[in-house]
Design a protein around this motif. Sequence first.
Motif, PDB file in Angstrom:
ATOM      1  N   LEU A   1       4.747  23.904 -47.170  1.00  0.00           N
ATOM      2  CA  LEU A   1       3.892  25.029 -45.742  1.00  0.00           C
ATOM      3  C   LEU A   1       4.950  25.404 -45.104  1.00  0.00           C
ATOM      4  CD1 LEU A   1       2.350  21.611 -43.875  1.00  0.00           C
ATOM      5  CD2 LEU A   1       1.150  23.502 -45.412  1.00  0.00           C
ATOM      6  N   GLN A   2       6.286  25.304 -44.910  1.00  0.00           N
ATOM      7  CA  GLN A   2       7.630  26.319 -44.765  1.00  0.00           C
ATOM      8  C   GLN A   2       7.723  27.106 -45.594  1.00  0.00           C
ATOM      9  OE1 GLN A   2      10.945  23.437 -43.775  1.00  0.00           O
ATOM     10  NE2 GLN A   2      10.565  22.129 -42.230  1.00  0.00           N
ATOM     11  N   ALA A   3       7.458  26.961 -46.854  1.00  0.00           N
ATOM     12  CA  ALA A   3       7.860  27.940 -48.184  1.00  0.00           C
ATOM     13  C   ALA A   3       6.178  29.176 -48.305  1.00  0.00           C
ATOM     14  CB  ALA A   3       7.872  27.670 -49.215  1.00  0.00           C
ATOM     15  N   GLN A   4       5.258  29.103 -47.215  1.00  0.00           N
ATOM     16  CA  GLN A   4       3.948  29.905 -47.278  1.00  0.00           C
ATOM     17  C   GLN A   4       4.852  30.828 -46.251  1.00  0.00           C
ATOM     18  OE1 GLN A   4       0.413  27.754 -46.658  1.00  0.00           O
ATOM     19  NE2 GLN A   4       1.215  26.338 -48.585  1.00  0.00           N
ATOM     20  N   ASP A   5       5.319  29.547 -44.655  1.00  0.00           N
ATOM     21  CA  ASP A   5       5.854  30.493 -43.466  1.00  0.00           C
ATOM     22  C   ASP A   5       6.929  31.685 -43.658  1.00  0.00           C
ATOM     23  OD1 ASP A   5       3.449  29.458 -41.774  1.00  0.00           O
ATOM     24  OD2 ASP A   5       4.645  27.690 -41.068  1.00  0.00           O
ATOM     25  N   ARG A   6       7.302  31.729 -44.518  1.00  0.00           N
ATOM     26  CA  ARG A   6       8.357  32.393 -44.537  1.00  0.00           C
ATOM     27  C   ARG A   6       7.527  34.183 -43.893  1.00  0.00           C
ATOM     28  NH1 ARG A   6      10.888  31.163 -42.016  1.00  0.00           N
ATOM     29  NH2 ARG A   6      10.016  28.800 -42.081  1.00  0.00           N
ATOM     30  N   SER A   7       6.864  34.141 -44.739  1.00  0.00           N
ATOM     31  CA  SER A   7       5.183  34.973 -45.130  1.00  0.00           C
ATOM     32  C   SER A   7       4.484  35.274 -43.936  1.00  0.00           C
ATOM     33  CB  SER A   7       5.487  35.568 -45.775  1.00  0.00           C
ATOM     34  OG  SER A   7       4.440  36.335 -45.881  1.00  0.00           O
ATOM     35  N   PHE A   8       4.189  34.155 -43.807  1.00  0.00           N
ATOM     36  CA  PHE A   8       3.035  34.036 -42.732  1.00  0.00           C
ATOM     37  C   PHE A   8       3.468  33.311 -41.407  1.00  0.00           C
ATOM     38  CE2 PHE A   8      -0.754  32.019 -40.998  1.00  0.00           C
ATOM     39  CZ  PHE A   8      -1.332  33.284 -40.792  1.00  0.00           C
ATOM     40  N   ARG A   9       3.619  34.576 -40.627  1.00  0.00           N
ATOM     41  CA  ARG A   9       4.440  34.522 -39.514  1.00  0.00           C
ATOM     42  C   ARG A   9       4.265  36.230 -38.481  1.00  0.00           C
ATOM     43  NH1 ARG A   9       9.124  31.694 -40.226  1.00  0.00           N
ATOM     44  NH2 ARG A   9      10.071  32.814 -37.915  1.00  0.00           N
ATOM     45  N   PHE A  10       4.923  35.955 -37.256  1.00  0.00           N
ATOM     46  CA  PHE A  10       4.228  36.890 -35.833  1.00  0.00           C
ATOM     47  C   PHE A  10       5.251  38.208 -36.750  1.00  0.00           C
ATOM     48  CE2 PHE A  10       5.619  39.267 -31.988  1.00  0.00           C
ATOM     49  CZ  PHE A  10       4.058  39.244 -31.900  1.00  0.00           C
ATOM     50  N   GLY A  11       4.537  39.209 -36.766  1.00  0.00           N
ATOM     51  CA  GLY A  11       4.932  40.783 -37.436  1.00  0.00           C
ATOM     52  C   GLY A  11       4.125  40.507 -38.453  1.00  0.00           C
ATOM     53  N   GLN A  12       3.565  40.067 -39.304  1.00  0.00           N
ATOM     54  CA  GLN A  12       2.301  39.655 -40.590  1.00  0.00           C
ATOM     55  C   GLN A  12       1.121  40.823 -40.253  1.00  0.00           C
ATOM     56  OE1 GLN A  12       2.266  40.813 -44.001  1.00  0.00           O
ATOM     57  NE2 GLN A  12       3.091  39.124 -43.987  1.00  0.00           N
ATOM     58  N   LYS A  13       1.424  41.724 -40.269  1.00  0.00           N
ATOM     59  CA  LYS A  13       0.489  42.933 -40.507  1.00  0.00           C
ATOM     60  C   LYS A  13      -0.152  42.733 -42.078  1.00  0.00           C
ATOM     61  CE  LYS A  13       2.981  45.371 -37.431  1.00  0.00           C
ATOM     62  NZ  LYS A  13       2.297  45.040 -36.605  1.00  0.00           N
ATOM     63  N   ARG A  14      -0.556  42.447 -42.430  1.00  0.00           N
ATOM     64  CA  ARG A  14      -1.417  42.037 -43.676  1.00  0.00           C
ATOM     65  C   ARG A  14      -1.589  40.675 -44.220  1.00  0.00           C
ATOM     66  NH1 ARG A  14       0.894  44.903 -49.417  1.00  0.00           N
ATOM     67  NH2 ARG A  14       2.976  44.339 -48.727  1.00  0.00           N
ATOM     68  N   HIS A  15      -3.005  40.689 -44.724  1.00  0.00           N
ATOM     69  CA  HIS A  15      -3.643  38.862 -45.311  1.00  0.00           C
ATOM     70  C   HIS A  15      -2.795  38.575 -46.184  1.00  0.00           C
ATOM     71  CE1 HIS A  15      -7.230  35.819 -46.095  1.00  0.00           C
ATOM     72  NE2 HIS A  15      -6.357  36.109 -46.603  1.00  0.00           N
ATOM     73  N   VAL A  16      -2.325  37.430 -46.460  1.00  0.00           N
ATOM     74  CA  VAL A  16      -1.158  36.263 -47.064  1.00  0.00           C
ATOM     75  C   VAL A  16      -2.121  35.288 -47.967  1.00  0.00           C
ATOM     76  CG1 VAL A  16       0.293  34.892 -46.803  1.00  0.00           C
ATOM     77  CG2 VAL A  16       0.364  36.606 -44.793  1.00  0.00           C
TER      78      VAL A  16
END
Length: 873
Positions: A644-659
């Motif tokens: 889950l921590q690995a996923q959140d490297r991308s899915f966090r505030f500032g992400q502009k696209r669907h992950v």
Amino acid sequence: MSLKSFKEILKPCAYQSQSQSQSSSLYSQTSSTLIPRKPPKSSLSQQLLRLEEDYNPIPTLLPTKQSKEISQRKQRPPHVDDVIDEKNGDDEEELKDLETQNGFRIARPKLEAPQFFDPTGPYEPLVLSESDSDEKPVVQVPASINCRLLEHQREGVKFLYNLYKKNHGGILGDDMGLGKTIQAIAFLSAIYKKDEEHDTTTDPNTNKQKTKNPVLIICPSSVIQNWETEFSKWSTFKVALYHGTNRDTIFNKVESHGIEILITSFDTYRIHGNILSEINWEIVIIDEAHRLKNEKSKLYEACLAIKTRKRYGLTGTIMQNKIMELFNLFDWVVPGGLGTREHFRDYYDDPLKHGQRSSAPERFVKIAEERKKHLVGVLGKFLLRRTKEETIGHLMMGKEDNVVFCAMSDVQKRVYRRMLELPDVQCLINKDMPCGCGSPLKQVECCKRTVPNGVIWPYLHKDNPDGCDSCPFCLVLPCLTKLQQISNHLELIKPNHRDDADKVKKDKDFASAVFGSDIDLVGGYFQNESFMGLSDVQHCGKMRALDNLMASWIIKGDKILLFSYSVRMLDILEKFLIRKGYSFSRLDGSTPTAMRQSLVDDFNRSPSKQVFLISTRAGGLGLNLVSANRVVIFDPNWNPAHDLQAQDRSFRFGQKRHVVVFRMLAAGSLEELVYTRQVYKQQLSNIAVSGKLEKRYFEGVQDCKEFQGELFGISNLFRDLSDKLFTSEIIQSHDKQEKDDAEIEKQTLSDFGMCFLPPQSRETFSLESETRDLGIVYAHRNEDIIGHGRGCNVTQEVGTSTEIPILPLVAKKKPAPHENGNGSHKMKQYRLVARFMGMEVVEFSKWFLSASVGERERILRDFKRRKEKMPLR
């Protein structure tokens, strides 16, 4: 400087037709009247306006015909505000004359001004103390911090302050990436009066006897610098790091109240906790507080000695493996708040686990429901838990977590079976069987306690041929490691010639035993140093699937994060990326800390960087990679929090696209059991922490020998699953709402990616060769398996139930009674949506396969609105 002199200076810019000599002469006449300009005393708003002007380009000259349009905008030449400040009352008519010079007007293109402050909130303090409180001055978060807080962060600050007033501790359990650090700093700034009017560090009239004791912050060593940076950015605390060689000097400053905030690491506090525990701390904050899950660890014992009741934990993963971890964490935060350890185990732990068993009696389920509600109510007094979906979900495009089961290659399957047939593994599998010597004892208690003829055991006990006290269970971890390596890539089990001679011989003997007749096919006993050999995907099922998936992603311009727990696996994947010609970056444990942020920034800024290779262990904290919209976790971890921590490297505030996340598992291997245990642990966490409803898939009960079921026990770890879809069978056999859908009960390779197609279209629709040979035998979306309900009284959210399934292999609803076995009602709805899109069914199916989740949901919403206004026929 007079306004007339200022007008003369501007003349050369307006009369471009004049010769250079005339301009020089004009400048010489006016230069004597120039007076060096002094910075005006102006308000903050005027300073910001001038700061914005610095970002605008050099003034340009516009013809008079265009001046009428510009005059409507009421623009002024550069530094007109400065002239107003100095003249303070010049005639407005003279300013109008200044704007026009002989048919031309000085102006600049209208550009969007840069945002210097994030307009999140008002520029005013956040008052925490109640209006009728006797506390003076009032407790408030400074306006400079409050204006940057999101609404959920303000609620978090209020939560911490309410606990502080009651002299209690608590847990701020927001998801990763929701700003727990800034909430803690805002809370401390309010407590220590770090506002402009009442700053205890600058007010000379402050009574030193009322100075509060210092604050201790304990965090992972990898984020110590981040904490120090955030304090310097947001407030004016006197901060010091108790980490390194100058600890004695820092300790003396803390004792003399020369330091307000002391930051140290877990390892440093574990070693020097007896020294730091002598200080009376006002507040103690532990970042990543789930590190306190083990009551037998030295870190936990050291933290129990801290002299303060105001203990606060920050963590996004409150419970990782067991419900008893909750007791350990909260017993540190609020000592005695959950009773004794034995009481918690009997009253909460055992009932919740047995109530989640798939065949649990109804009375067990009811008791578990009552205890769950009671536990959630007790924890709610000291815990604030928010998810991204609840807080900033409207600011993000969402995340889809897919679990993909990849078929192992034929040689991988043969090697995996040979591994299970080794004497070492057979000793573990048959440990409870009667001993063959005629003794009434079990094999593990008699002749088979040691394995002298094994491949792994002799090397573990080369100095002790009689075995150790834990034999044969000392073989469990080494054997599990080998099975996981075989599931990932066969190169991982080969000996490395750089190792010492004893280890090389041990690994070579093991490779010889499991490769057997396939030794030439896999390239020999030793690790393949050939670039083409390492980058070949032929003998690795997961790499073959990854190859096909990445080819389609790169064409679409996606950016990919590729995680692996093994550095050796990263080396192999690196060769694969080079062979494919993908531009990539890499970060693992050997990457210097000073270089990590530059690698992250380069990947986020550079459009040419397509892939980021990251070690799961090195990339768990502190990385913000929001430019990536695809996340691949190549090998799963027993602890679900790591993935889950690995996923959140991308899915966090500032992400502009669907992950979109892809967890890759080797079908029929140990990795399936790793994933199902992840599901079990996450379900228990959702039940105990959030009170959610979870489907009862599994018969096994954690830490219970009577109900090991399909998940627990050594016999399950070393079971041969190569001839079945283990996870698929468990999920579908226990899911009552989906068992009637025959098409989804059993999926094969040809079904992957075609679940959105109606049966009539599958015969005419042909997948491309890359999709046909994905090597994927089963897939589902993780959020459809975990988190079935958001609370004890579950209501289906709007828009989550659709007539067209969004996921492979998982149906959302049980067919209604009027629907026949062929799904005629769904097929009718499918045709209506296709007609609404102006497409034939097959054409719409192709579009649906390639569309993102957001596009699918938008079309369905539009279709439903149209259907409500004007029914389609």
